[in-house]
Structures are given as structure tokens and as C-alpha cells.
Design a protein around this motif. Structure first.
Motif, PDB file in Angstrom:
ATOM      1  N   ARG A 171       0.827  -1.210   0.000  1.00 10.46           N
ATOM      2  CA  ARG A 171       0.000   0.000   0.000  1.00 10.46           C
ATOM      3  C   ARG A 171       0.859   1.257   0.000  1.00 10.46           C
ATOM      4  O   ARG A 171       0.562   2.222  -0.726  1.00 10.46           O
ATOM      5  N   GLN A 172       1.931   1.282   0.804  1.00  9.90           N
ATOM      6  CA  GLN A 172       2.755   2.483   0.871  1.00  9.90           C
ATOM      7  C   GLN A 172       3.542   2.713  -0.418  1.00  9.90           C
ATOM      8  O   GLN A 172       3.674   3.844  -0.885  1.00  9.90           O
ATOM      9  N   ILE A 173       4.072   1.636  -0.985  1.00  9.47           N
ATOM     10  CA  ILE A 173       4.779   1.767  -2.264  1.00  9.47           C
ATOM     11  C   ILE A 173       3.799   2.197  -3.343  1.00  9.47           C
ATOM     12  O   ILE A 173       4.103   3.054  -4.187  1.00  9.47           O
ATOM     13  N   GLY A 174       2.591   1.624  -3.313  1.00 11.65           N
ATOM     14  CA  GLY A 174       1.570   2.057  -4.257  1.00 11.65           C
ATOM     15  C   GLY A 174       1.232   3.523  -4.081  1.00 11.65           C
ATOM     16  O   GLY A 174       1.059   4.259  -5.055  1.00 11.65           O
ATOM     17  N   ALA A 175       1.146   3.967  -2.819  1.00 11.18           N
ATOM     18  CA  ALA A 175       0.836   5.369  -2.549  1.00 11.18           C
ATOM     19  C   ALA A 175       1.889   6.297  -3.132  1.00 11.18           C
ATOM     20  O   ALA A 175       1.570   7.306  -3.762  1.00 11.18           O
ATOM     21  N   SER A 176       3.152   5.949  -2.940  1.00  9.64           N
ATOM     22  CA  SER A 176       4.223   6.807  -3.443  1.00  9.64           C
ATOM     23  C   SER A 176       4.279   6.797  -4.962  1.00  9.64           C
ATOM     24  O   SER A 176       4.413   7.845  -5.609  1.00  9.64           O
ATOM     25  N   LEU A 177       4.166   5.616  -5.560  1.00 10.26           N
ATOM     26  CA  LEU A 177       4.180   5.526  -7.021  1.00 10.26           C
ATOM     27  C   LEU A 177       2.963   6.213  -7.623  1.00 10.26           C
ATOM     28  O   LEU A 177       3.063   6.925  -8.632  1.00 10.26           O
ATOM     29  N   GLY A 178       1.787   6.000  -7.005  1.00 10.21           N
ATOM     30  CA  GLY A 178       0.581   6.624  -7.532  1.00 10.21           C
ATOM     31  C   GLY A 178       0.651   8.135  -7.485  1.00 10.21           C
ATOM     32  O   GLY A 178       0.290   8.817  -8.453  1.00 10.21           O
ATOM     33  N   LEU A 179       1.125   8.676  -6.358  1.00  6.76           N
ATOM     34  CA  LEU A 179       1.243  10.121  -6.242  1.00  6.76           C
ATOM     35  C   LEU A 179       2.286  10.660  -7.214  1.00  6.76           C
ATOM     36  O   LEU A 179       2.098  11.728  -7.808  1.00  6.76           O
ATOM     37  N   ALA A 180       3.386   9.918  -7.392  1.00  9.84           N
ATOM     38  CA  ALA A 180       4.428  10.360  -8.319  1.00  9.84           C
ATOM     39  C   ALA A 180       3.903  10.407  -9.742  1.00  9.84           C
ATOM     40  O   ALA A 180       4.073  11.403 -10.461  1.00  9.84           O
ATOM     41  N   VAL A 181       3.261   9.331 -10.168  1.00  7.80           N
ATOM     42  CA  VAL A 181       2.788   9.250 -11.565  1.00  7.80           C
ATOM     43  C   VAL A 181       1.609  10.194 -11.799  1.00  7.80           C
ATOM     44  O   VAL A 181       1.634  11.020 -12.720  1.00  7.80           O
ATOM     45  N   LEU A 182       0.571  10.077 -10.972  1.00  7.03           N
ATOM     46  CA  LEU A 182      -0.615  10.900 -11.195  1.00  7.03           C
ATOM     47  C   LEU A 182      -0.336  12.377 -10.905  1.00  7.03           C
ATOM     48  O   LEU A 182      -0.885  13.256 -11.567  1.00  7.03           O
ATOM     49  N   GLY A 183       0.522  12.634  -9.902  1.00  6.76           N
ATOM     50  CA  GLY A 183       0.885  14.017  -9.627  1.00  6.76           C
ATOM     51  C   GLY A 183       1.636  14.656 -10.780  1.00  6.76           C
ATOM     52  O   GLY A 183       1.407  15.812 -11.133  1.00  6.76           O
TER      53      GLY A 183
END
Length: 512
Positions: free
Chosen positions: A430-442
């Protein structure tokens, strides 16, 4: 389906544990960890102004926590299995509290980022230890369903109420209090854990796996945890996120971006190689991924984490930078989402006695995706009632339905000496997904906004990011439909007087 926990699937109750106090301790820990993931969101504009963060650099206030948290969770889970849940939990709480104090005293951007990273290290130790305690204290039956329901409710409440608390603190006490607030909570959790969790021998027997067979190299008590693997995984994920975030300055095809992503790939490949060949205790036995429940639940969790982290970020900035809402009111306007998550968590407990966890994951994922798609219709001249309230409730209920079932799916049936590892893996995804998701979508949202920053251009970027979050959730539903197919038959009501006894468990189709 089994009607009684077996040696291979159920875990023994934690020696000397007091179930009620243990559940209370785990709930406080999970609330604090979840709150810290979201409490800074509303304060981000004030943090940027106070310490001089740039637009893209500001995301590292979130990345620093999520990456160290996610990257070191496997090591934390392994340490909990090997050295005992109580000492690891106490040590993690102490570090978390000290790092929170340091963050509140930060004078420069680097100080705050470093403090957030240290918080992540502490959380990586305490989160899997707490979840492993929960899994072993409540191995099966109604008590397990109820315990995971309470865990998911406190998890959801911490994440959602963190925005409210962060908004109130930012407006009336200053942004530094979004860091200071964790200090008294860590102290309370320390005291409660000291009393609730009995000291006992480490649960890792170092001799057998979940099926009763020898686990081979690196499993004896004398084997040391694979610290090199943890460093490689964390460094690889950090470089991967760093490379993605910097695409606002360097194109995807530029030498800088290509080189950064290539080094990240090498480090992650080296992590896998080390896990396969190390003479030390591996962070994770790669054979665990042959278990469809474990693999599917973690893939589902990664996509949900990616979507949710980005959604919190975009929604908070939309309310403040586009609609002009103040920090305190922004926090209040997140309450419908928080209440929706709690309601969904309670509903998941009720339905968990009758429906398989996979069914709840599908329903919850579809509801959350619908809420995010609705969020994607935000407009620069919108309002809370017309643009935020409805999708908040729908997404909140859907997310709440997912929380308990995904944890139960990923940890039930795992051998007792690997529950900490499985718990760490789930939190890590979940945390790795959170960081990757914020990086990509951001990054995608920033590129859509362009160089001219107005409420209209910001709205366009945020709307795109929220819509892509809905796509990620549909991907999670697809995983539940395919990978998790056949892994969790529905519970049978009334069997042996234990209505829904296996509601919180899964029957695994493949040995780990």
C-alpha cells in the motif's frame, strides 16, 4: 472450507496476550500511523510557504514517509517475527515519537523531509508488528472478523480524520502541530503496549514452514535479517519515484530520466537476486507469492494505495487552491469521506459473516471507482455540495468495504512464523503504491496544468488525476475477479453454532 483452524492455516494465539487490551493497543497504533499519512495534506500550502518548498519538492513531504515506510516494512515484519512483536513495537513507537518531535521543530525543507523519513522507519517497525499481533491473537471465527473490522475502522478513521485534524491544527495552531500531534499519541501507545502485550519468546521457530517442511537456508535462529535487501529495495523505489517526479524538468526520454530509472531497475533486480541467494534470513520468501491469495491481495492493495494517496492530495488542493477553502473548513469537508469509510468498515463486518472477502473486494472496488469517476467531474466554479459531497460518500463507503477483507485475505492461512512478514508485505504494497501513484498521477496532473497556474488550469490537472485514480481501482477489481478467483469460498451461517465462523479467513488454493 474448514470449520476449525488448522495447524497449517490458523495461527496460535500470542502467548500471554490479553485479547481486549491487545486489540486496543493495535487500534491506537494503526490510528496513529494512518493519521500521519494524511494529517500533513491540508497543511501542505502552509508548509511550502513556511519552509520554502517548491511545487514538486513539496510532494517529498509525503514521499519521504511513504517510501521509507513501504521500503522497510518487510524488514520490520521479519524483525517482528524473529525478535518478538513487543520489543519491535516498542522500539518503533519510540522512534516515531522522536521523529515527529524533530519534524515539528524543522527549520529547512531538508529537516522536515529527513524527519518524515525517520517517521517512516519507525512506522515500518511498528505497523507489521501490530498487525501480526492482531492476526495471531485472533486466528479465526467471529472474533477475527470483529477484530479486523475494528482494525479497518481505526485505519480508515486515522486516514480520513487526519485531514480534519490537520486542517484545524494548521489554521488555529500552525502547521508545525501536524507533526507535534503524533508525539502524545506515540507516548500513549507506548504505555498501552507495555501493559497490554506480554513479553514472550519470538514466534519464529526457524525450523518449519506453513506446511511443516523445512524452509532451508537462512531460517535458523542465528541467521541475521537481510538488511542489504531492505536497503536495495528502499533505494530502488526511491530512485524510481525520484525519476518519475523529475519528469516535469527532464522528459521521459532524456538521459537523466532514463539513467535514473535504469539504476532503479538494477537496484530492484539486485534486491530480488539477493532474496534468492542470501545466506541471511531473506526479507521475504519469494515462494510466498505462489500463494494466489497473498499475491492477489497485495496487487489489489498496491493499486488501491496508489489511487487513494493521489485522491487525498488532489482533493485537498482542489478545495484550497481552486475553491479557496481555508484549512480548517477543508478538514471539516473531509468528514463525509471519513464517516463513509467507517460506515463501510462496519458494513464489511456485517457482510463478512455471509459473503466471501473476494466479493467484498469487488463491491468495494467498484463503489470507490465510481466515486473517483464522479470526482473527475469537478469544476473551477464548483462547490462542496455539488462537486465533493456525493463522491466523498460513495468513495468512502467503497474504501471501507475493502479494508478488512484485503487484510484478512493476505494474512489468513499464512504460517505463524511468517505472519509478520505477510503483514509487512501488505502494508508495504500500500505504501509503495501510494508513493508511485502520487508520483505518476501528480506528474500527469502537473503536466496537464501547464506553466500558467490558474484555478481553471489547476482544476483540469486535478480532475485528470482523480479520473485516473478510478482507472486504477478498476484494475484492482479486475485482479479480484481473476487472481483471487476461487481463493475464498463464502462462509456458511450457523455451522456448529458459529455463525460465519470463517468469515474472516480464506481457504487457500495453493500452498505457500
Amino acid at each position: 472450507m474448514t470449520s476449525r483452524p488448522s495447524a497449517g492455516a490458523g495461527a496460535p494465539v500470542e502467548p500471554g496476550a490479553r485479547p481486549g487490551l491487545t486489540l486496543a493497543a493495535v487500534a491506537v497504533v494503526q490510528f496513529m500511523v494512518s493519521l500521519d499519512l494524511s494529517v500533513v495534506n491540508v497543511g501542505l500550502p502552509q508548509i511550502a510557504a513556511g519552509l520554502g518548498f517548491g511545487a514538486v519538492g513539496l510532494t517529498w513531504v509525503i514521499h519521504a514517509y511513504a517510501l521509507t515506510f513501504g521500503g522497510l516494512l518487510l524488514l520490520g515484519g521479519k524483525a517482528a517475527d524473529r525478535y518478538g512483536r513487543r520489543p519491535v513495537l516498542l522500539g518503533g513507537l519510540a522512534l516515531f515519537g522522536l521523529a515527529s518531535l524533530a519534524g515539528g521543530l524543522a527549520q529547512e525543507p531538508a529537516h522536515l523531509v529527513a524527519a518524515r523519513a525517520a517517521q517512516g522507519v519507525g512506522a515500518a517497525a511498528l505497523a507489521p508488528a501490530a498487525l501480526a499481533l492482531l492476526a495471531t491473537t485472533f486466528p479465526a471465527g467471529k472474533a477475527r472478523v470483529r477484530a479486523f473490522g475494528i482494525w479497518s475502522a481505526t485505519n480508515a478513521a486515522g486516514g480520513a480524520l487526519g485531514v480534519l485534524i490537520g486542517g484545524l491544527l494548521t489554521e488555529y495552531a500552525g502547521w508545525r502541530w501536524v507533526m507535534f500531534v503524533s508525539v502524545p499519541m506515540a507516548a500513549c501507545a507506548l504505555a498501552l503496549t507495555w501493559r497490554a502485550v506480554a513479553a514472550g519468546p519470538p514466534p519464529l521457530n526457524g525450523a518449519v514452514n506453513g506446511a511443516g517442511h523445512g524452509t532451508g537456508r537462512g531460517t535458523g535462529r542465528g541467521a541475521r535479517p537481510d538488511v542489504l535487501g531492505a536497503v536495495l529495495a528502499t533505494a530502488g523505489m526511491t530512485l524510481l519515484v525520484f525519476g518519475i517526479v523529475r519528469t516535469d524538468r527532464y522528459a521521459w526520454t532524456s538521459p537523466v530520466t532514463v539513467a535514473t530509472l535504469a539504476v532503479a531497475a538494477v537496484l530492484l533486480a539486485a534486491f530480488i537476486l539477493v532474496e534468492r541467494t542470501t545466506a541471511r534470513e531473506p526479507l521475504i520468501r519469494l515462494g510466498l507469492f505462489t500463494n494466489r491469495s497473498v499475491a492477489g491481495a497485495n496487487a489489489y492493495n498496491l493499486l488501491v494505495g496508489a489511487a487513494m494517496a493521489a485522491a487525498f492530495y488532489f482533493a485537498s488542493l482542489y478545495l484550497q487552491r481552486v475553491l479557496g477553502t481555508g484549512p480548517a473548513l477543508t478538514g471539516v469537508e473531509f468528514l463525509p469521506f471519513a464517516l463513509g469509510v467507517v460506515a463501510g468498515s462496519v458494513l464489511a463486518v456485517k457482510l463478512g459473516y455471509r459473503l466471501a472477502p473476494r466479493t467484498l473486494l469487488i463491491i468495494g472496488g467498484l463503489l470507490t471507482a465510481a466515486g473517483f469517476a464522479w470526482f473527475g467531474l469537478i469544476s473551477p466554479d464548483g462547490a462542496f455540495v455539488t462537486d465533493v459531497l456525493g463522491p466523498s460518500i460513495v468513495a468512502g463507503v467503497g474504501f471501507g468495504l475493502c479494508l478488512g477483507p484485503v487484510v484478512s485475505t493476505a494474512t489468513a492461512g499464512v504460517a505463524a512464523h511468517e505472519t509478520g512478514t505477510a503483514s509487512g508485505l501488505l502494508n508495504s504494497s500500500r505504501q509503495i503504491g501510494a508513493s508511485l501513484g502520487l508520483a505518476v498521477l501528480g506528474t500527469v496532473a502537473h503536466n496537464r496544468t501547464g506553466q500558467t497556474v490558474t484555478p481553471e488550469t489547476l482544476n483540469t490537472g486535478y480532475a485528470l488525476g482523480l479520473s485516473l485514480g478510478a482507472v486504477l481501482l478498476l484494475g484492482a477489481v479486475l485482479i479480484a475477479l481473476t487472481v483471487l478467483r476461487g481463493t475464498s469460498p463464502p462462509p456458511q451461517a450457523g455451522q456448529d453454532g458459529q455463525d460465519g465462523q470463517d468469515g474472516g479467513r480464506v481457504s487457500l488454493s495453493a500452498r505457500d
